[in-house]
Design a protein around this motif. Structure first.
Motif, PDB file in Angstrom:
ATOM      1  N   ILE A 193       0.843  -1.210   0.000  1.00 12.98           N
ATOM      2  CA  ILE A 193       0.000   0.000   0.000  1.00 12.98           C
ATOM      3  C   ILE A 193       0.875   1.255   0.000  1.00 12.98           C
ATOM      4  CG2 ILE A 193      -1.841   1.281   1.188  1.00 12.98           C
ATOM      5  CD1 ILE A 193      -2.789  -1.401   2.343  1.00 12.98           C
ATOM      6  N   ALA A 194       1.960   1.232   0.785  1.00 22.42           N
ATOM      7  CA  ALA A 194       2.829   2.412   0.836  1.00 22.42           C
ATOM      8  C   ALA A 194       3.415   2.709  -0.545  1.00 22.42           C
ATOM      9  CB  ALA A 194       3.941   2.211   1.863  1.00 22.42           C
ATOM     10  N   ILE A 195       3.878   1.659  -1.230  1.00 28.58           N
ATOM     11  CA  ILE A 195       4.464   1.874  -2.559  1.00 28.58           C
ATOM     12  C   ILE A 195       3.396   2.359  -3.538  1.00 28.58           C
ATOM     13  CG2 ILE A 195       5.569   0.703  -4.534  1.00 28.58           C
ATOM     14  CD1 ILE A 195       7.024  -1.049  -2.419  1.00 28.58           C
ATOM     15  N   TYR A 196       2.227   1.761  -3.454  1.00 32.22           N
ATOM     16  CA  TYR A 196       1.131   2.157  -4.344  1.00 32.22           C
ATOM     17  C   TYR A 196       0.818   3.647  -4.179  1.00 32.22           C
ATOM     18  CZ  TYR A 196      -3.424   1.927  -6.668  1.00 32.22           C
ATOM     19  OH  TYR A 196      -4.478   2.128  -7.525  1.00 32.22           O
ATOM     20  N   VAL A 197       0.712   4.060  -2.933  1.00 33.07           N
ATOM     21  CA  VAL A 197       0.363   5.464  -2.667  1.00 33.07           C
ATOM     22  C   VAL A 197       1.463   6.394  -3.157  1.00 33.07           C
ATOM     23  CG1 VAL A 197       0.043   7.162  -0.822  1.00 33.07           C
ATOM     24  CG2 VAL A 197      -1.188   5.003  -0.730  1.00 33.07           C
ATOM     25  N   MET A 198       2.706   5.980  -2.964  1.00 30.37           N
ATOM     26  CA  MET A 198       3.815   6.859  -3.365  1.00 30.37           C
ATOM     27  C   MET A 198       3.855   7.096  -4.874  1.00 30.37           C
ATOM     28  SD  MET A 198       6.704   5.651  -0.732  1.00 30.37           S
ATOM     29  CE  MET A 198       8.092   6.015  -1.725  1.00 30.37           C
ATOM     30  N   PHE A 199       3.276   6.166  -5.625  1.00 27.52           N
ATOM     31  CA  PHE A 199       3.280   6.342  -7.074  1.00 27.52           C
ATOM     32  C   PHE A 199       2.066   7.106  -7.602  1.00 27.52           C
ATOM     33  CE2 PHE A 199       6.694   3.236  -6.934  1.00 27.52           C
ATOM     34  CZ  PHE A 199       7.557   3.785  -7.876  1.00 27.52           C
ATOM     35  N   LEU A 200       1.199   7.517  -6.691  1.00 26.82           N
ATOM     36  CA  LEU A 200       0.053   8.309  -7.153  1.00 26.82           C
ATOM     37  C   LEU A 200       0.544   9.683  -7.592  1.00 26.82           C
ATOM     38  CD1 LEU A 200      -2.516   7.565  -4.308  1.00 26.82           C
ATOM     39  CD2 LEU A 200      -2.599   6.723  -6.660  1.00 26.82           C
ATOM     40  N   LEU A 271       5.925   3.121   7.721  1.00 26.88           N
ATOM     41  CA  LEU A 271       5.205   2.795   6.476  1.00 26.88           C
ATOM     42  C   LEU A 271       3.778   3.329   6.521  1.00 26.88           C
ATOM     43  CD1 LEU A 271       6.314  -0.879   5.721  1.00 26.88           C
ATOM     44  CD2 LEU A 271       6.860   1.176   4.432  1.00 26.88           C
ATOM     45  N   ALA A 272       3.171   3.265   7.705  1.00 27.61           N
ATOM     46  CA  ALA A 272       1.808   3.790   7.826  1.00 27.61           C
ATOM     47  C   ALA A 272       1.797   5.272   7.475  1.00 27.61           C
ATOM     48  CB  ALA A 272       1.272   3.561   9.234  1.00 27.61           C
ATOM     49  N   GLY A 273       2.842   5.973   7.906  1.00 16.86           N
ATOM     50  CA  GLY A 273       2.954   7.388   7.560  1.00 16.86           C
ATOM     51  C   GLY A 273       3.063   7.570   6.057  1.00 16.86           C
ATOM     52  N   LEU A 274       3.843   6.678   5.441  1.00 14.47           N
ATOM     53  CA  LEU A 274       4.011   6.768   3.985  1.00 14.47           C
ATOM     54  C   LEU A 274       2.718   6.461   3.227  1.00 14.47           C
ATOM     55  CD1 LEU A 274       7.428   5.172   2.962  1.00 14.47           C
ATOM     56  CD2 LEU A 274       6.756   7.568   2.883  1.00 14.47           C
ATOM     57  N   MET A 275       1.859   5.637   3.855  1.00 13.38           N
ATOM     58  CA  MET A 275       0.583   5.332   3.189  1.00 13.38           C
ATOM     59  C   MET A 275      -0.374   6.495   3.354  1.00 13.38           C
ATOM     60  SD  MET A 275      -0.546   1.752   4.846  1.00 13.38           S
ATOM     61  CE  MET A 275       0.745   0.854   5.622  1.00 13.38           C
ATOM     62  N   ILE A 276      -0.408   7.009   4.560  1.00 12.52           N
ATOM     63  CA  ILE A 276      -1.490   7.936   4.895  1.00 12.52           C
ATOM     64  C   ILE A 276      -1.172   9.386   4.548  1.00 12.52           C
ATOM     65  CG2 ILE A 276      -2.807   8.892   6.834  1.00 12.52           C
ATOM     66  CD1 ILE A 276      -2.730   6.040   8.018  1.00 12.52           C
ATOM     67  N   ILE A 277       0.002   9.855   4.925  1.00 11.70           N
ATOM     68  CA  ILE A 277       0.260  11.291   4.769  1.00 11.70           C
ATOM     69  C   ILE A 277       0.237  11.741   3.298  1.00 11.70           C
ATOM     70  CG2 ILE A 277       1.892  13.177   5.248  1.00 11.70           C
ATOM     71  CD1 ILE A 277       2.446  11.815   7.902  1.00 11.70           C
ATOM     72  N   PRO A 278       0.988  11.083   2.404  1.00 11.29           N
ATOM     73  CA  PRO A 278       0.925  11.552   1.014  1.00 11.29           C
ATOM     74  C   PRO A 278      -0.490  11.455   0.438  1.00 11.29           C
ATOM     75  CG  PRO A 278       2.761  10.048   1.323  1.00 11.29           C
ATOM     76  CD  PRO A 278       1.961   9.990   2.573  1.00 11.29           C
ATOM     77  N   ALA A 279      -1.192  10.352   0.757  1.00 16.00           N
ATOM     78  CA  ALA A 279      -2.534  10.176   0.190  1.00 16.00           C
ATOM     79  C   ALA A 279      -3.460  11.300   0.648  1.00 16.00           C
ATOM     80  CB  ALA A 279      -3.094   8.825   0.602  1.00 16.00           C
ATOM     81  N   VAL A 280      -3.437  11.568   1.933  1.00 17.44           N
ATOM     82  CA  VAL A 280      -4.327  12.608   2.465  1.00 17.44           C
ATOM     83  C   VAL A 280      -3.893  13.972   1.938  1.00 17.44           C
ATOM     84  CG1 VAL A 280      -5.088  13.755   4.570  1.00 17.44           C
ATOM     85  CG2 VAL A 280      -4.901  11.284   4.506  1.00 17.44           C
ATOM     86  N   PHE A 281      -2.611  14.143   1.842  1.00 20.27           N
ATOM     87  CA  PHE A 281      -2.055  15.411   1.390  1.00 20.27           C
ATOM     88  C   PHE A 281      -2.515  15.739  -0.029  1.00 20.27           C
ATOM     89  CE2 PHE A 281       1.335  18.428   0.473  1.00 20.27           C
ATOM     90  CZ  PHE A 281       1.452  19.060   1.695  1.00 20.27           C
ATOM     91  N   VAL A 282      -2.464  14.713  -0.873  1.00 18.26           N
ATOM     92  CA  VAL A 282      -2.823  14.925  -2.274  1.00 18.26           C
ATOM     93  C   VAL A 282      -4.322  15.130  -2.436  1.00 18.26           C
ATOM     94  CG1 VAL A 282      -2.896  13.860  -4.557  1.00 18.26           C
ATOM     95  CG2 VAL A 282      -0.882  13.608  -3.122  1.00 18.26           C
ATOM     96  N   PHE A 283      -5.108  14.303  -1.757  1.00 14.88           N
ATOM     97  CA  PHE A 283      -6.544  14.328  -2.021  1.00 14.88           C
ATOM     98  C   PHE A 283      -7.338  15.160  -1.032  1.00 14.88           C
ATOM     99  CE2 PHE A 283      -4.872  10.655  -4.176  1.00 14.88           C
ATOM    100  CZ  PHE A 283      -5.395  10.875  -5.431  1.00 14.88           C
TER     101      PHE A 283
END
Ligand code: PFF
Length: 461
Positions: A193-200, A271-283
């Motif tokens: 999930i972390a890698i997936y989110v980072m590629f958004l 990793l949880a930070g990597l999943m959540i922060i970028p995703a929330v930040f972007v959207f």
């Protein structure tokens, strides 16, 4: 004749079970939110330094006490020194207070998982704004769900029932087996999930926001909140690691095991930070990160609703959270069961039933605290928040302070060194001595005082 105590079959079983206890809701929901609030990289740095010093020391001490005495906290402290048996009792109360409300939240996670798995994830983003004269109020899907009666109870009962079934099977056939499956799955899911989110698209900005230190947000509160999070996250000062230590074989290297548990725990939090922060930040934007507790149930579903493949990612995410929550609630339940069994020498099945009943009674107010019992407040807090405050902000630091003083000055660190050295040389002995005797007690008093001031609104954390 007394039955021989059960044990983990080897090091891997112990490390995975202890890491299972450590990695929990705290890592996935609370850590990213605190990191965002307290300056990203600088919070990470402080957290890691505290983990390899304080976290390390306290975890070493607890596991060694458990293995030395072969008992859960109540029996363990009494065996070491009758006058200090009270620390064990205090420590044993904490998991009894946490388990019920933790299972209520576990139940919420199950509900969300069910929604995403059944393809209804989008429904969880529903919200309605009600205008009433000058005031407007937004009611979300989550608010509606938790303010119900039947559903929150149903999911809570399901969560605690699953936990108790695993505990009923015992240390080797229940906890160890389950951890050996759940923990590797948890790691794979976290990475995926972390890698997936980072590629958004646009996620990199969020990654930078998460990792880059923002010194302007650094204050003494960064350290205090990192310390509070660390203790909760590593399941310290709650009798858990003493109990798990009591099931550890004498040939396992405690120091190495502690390092591995720390890497697991901090790794998943990161990793949880990597999943959540970028995703929330972007959207959503920076403001949504401040949502705190509702991040997981209100903001993230919106993110899943927006990203490509979000239904599947949402379902995987809630599976991950559920696995983390279950392995932690199992450790809480095992500690309570173990304390009762050690003390009263009753059969495991009966003990499990007693704990289940106790949990149902204690958990109901938390499950209903947002609906039927919504009007009832204790020191201005809802039941769930009150139990959380009492256990983590008050009792936990008190138990930790007494544990440090007891080991540092009454039992003496040498007793811990000897236990550790049964299996391997104790490398960080000096660091351990200084922290347990002087540094940890001072910091713990600071945590205790600041949380009390915070809840009474005298000083805002
Ligand atoms: N360490 C778990 C987490 O981070 O969510 C929570 C927890 C489990 C706290 C077990 C306390 C405990 F005894």
């Amino acid at each position: 004749m007394e039955k021989q105590r059960s044990s983990f079959t080897g090091k891997l079983g112990f490390v995975l079970a202890a890491a299972g206890s450590a990695v929990g809701l705290g890592n996935i929901w609370r850590f990213p939110y605190l990191a965002a609030k307290y300056g990203g990289g600088i919070f990470l740095l402080v957290y890691i330094i505290l983990a390899v010093t304080f976290g390390f020391t306290l975890m070493m001490a607890e596991i060694a006490i458990g293995r030395k005495t072969g008992l859960s906290p109540v029996g363990a402290f009494a065996k070491l020194n009758k006058k200090f048996a009270f620390i064990g009792y205090l420590g044993a109360i904490i998991p009894m207070l946490i388990l019920p409300y933790y299972s209520v939240i576990g139940g919420w996670v199950m509900k969300y998982l069910a929604m995403f798995i059944s393809g209804n994830g989008a429904d969880t983003t529903w919200s309605e704004t009600i205008v009433n004269g000058d005031t407007t109020q937004t009611v979300t899907y989550f608010d509606k769900f938790v303010s119900g009666t039947g559903e929150p109870i149903l999911w809570f009962v399901l969560c605690i029932a699953i936990t108790m079934v695993v505990v009923l099977f015992g240390v080797e056939k229940g906890i160890e087996k389950v951890s050996k499956v759940m923990m590797p799955v948890l790691i794979v899911l976290s990475l995926f999930i972390a890698i997936y989110v980072m590629f958004l698209d646009g996620a990199w900005e969020g990654v930078v926001y998460y990792i880059k230190p923002d010194f302007s947000k650094f204050s003494i509160m960064t350290v205090i909140s990192a310390m509070g999070q660390l203790f909760y996250s590593m399941s310290l000062a709650m009798g858990i690691m003493i109990t798990y230590g009591s099931y550890m074989k004498k040939d396992v290297n405690i120091e190495k095991a502690v390092h591995q548990i720390e890497i697991f725990d901090t790794g998943v939090a990161f990793l949880a930070g990597l999943m959540i922060i970028p995703a929330v930040f972007v959207f959503g934007g920076e403001g949504d990160l401040a949502a705190g507790p509702s991040l997981m149930f209100k903001t993230l579903p919106k993110v899943f609703n927006t990203i490509w493949g979000g239904q599947v990612i949402g379902a995987l995410f809630f599976i991950l959270v559920l696995l983390a929550a279950l392995t932690s609630s199992i450790s809480l339940a095992e500690t309570v069961v173990s304390v009762i069994q050690d003390k009263f020498k009753i059969d495991r099945k009966i003990t499990c039933l007693i704990v289940l009943a106790g949990c149902l009674v204690l958990g109901l107010p938390s499950a209903l605290g947002y609906g039927l019992l919504g009007g009832v407040k204790i020191i201005g807090l809802q039941f769930l928040d009150f139990f959380d405050f009492l256990s983590n902000s008050i009792l936990m630091p008190i138990v930790a302070i007494f544990t440090c003083i007891f080991i540092g000055f009454i039992l003496k660190p040498k007793a811990i060194h000897e236990e550790v050295e049964i299996s391997a040389p104790f490398k960080a002995k000096k660091l351990f001595n200084v922290i347990i005797k002087y540094i940890a007690p001072v910091f713990l008093v600071a945590i205790l005082v600041s949380s009390i001031l915070d809840v009474f609104g005298i000083f805002k954390i």
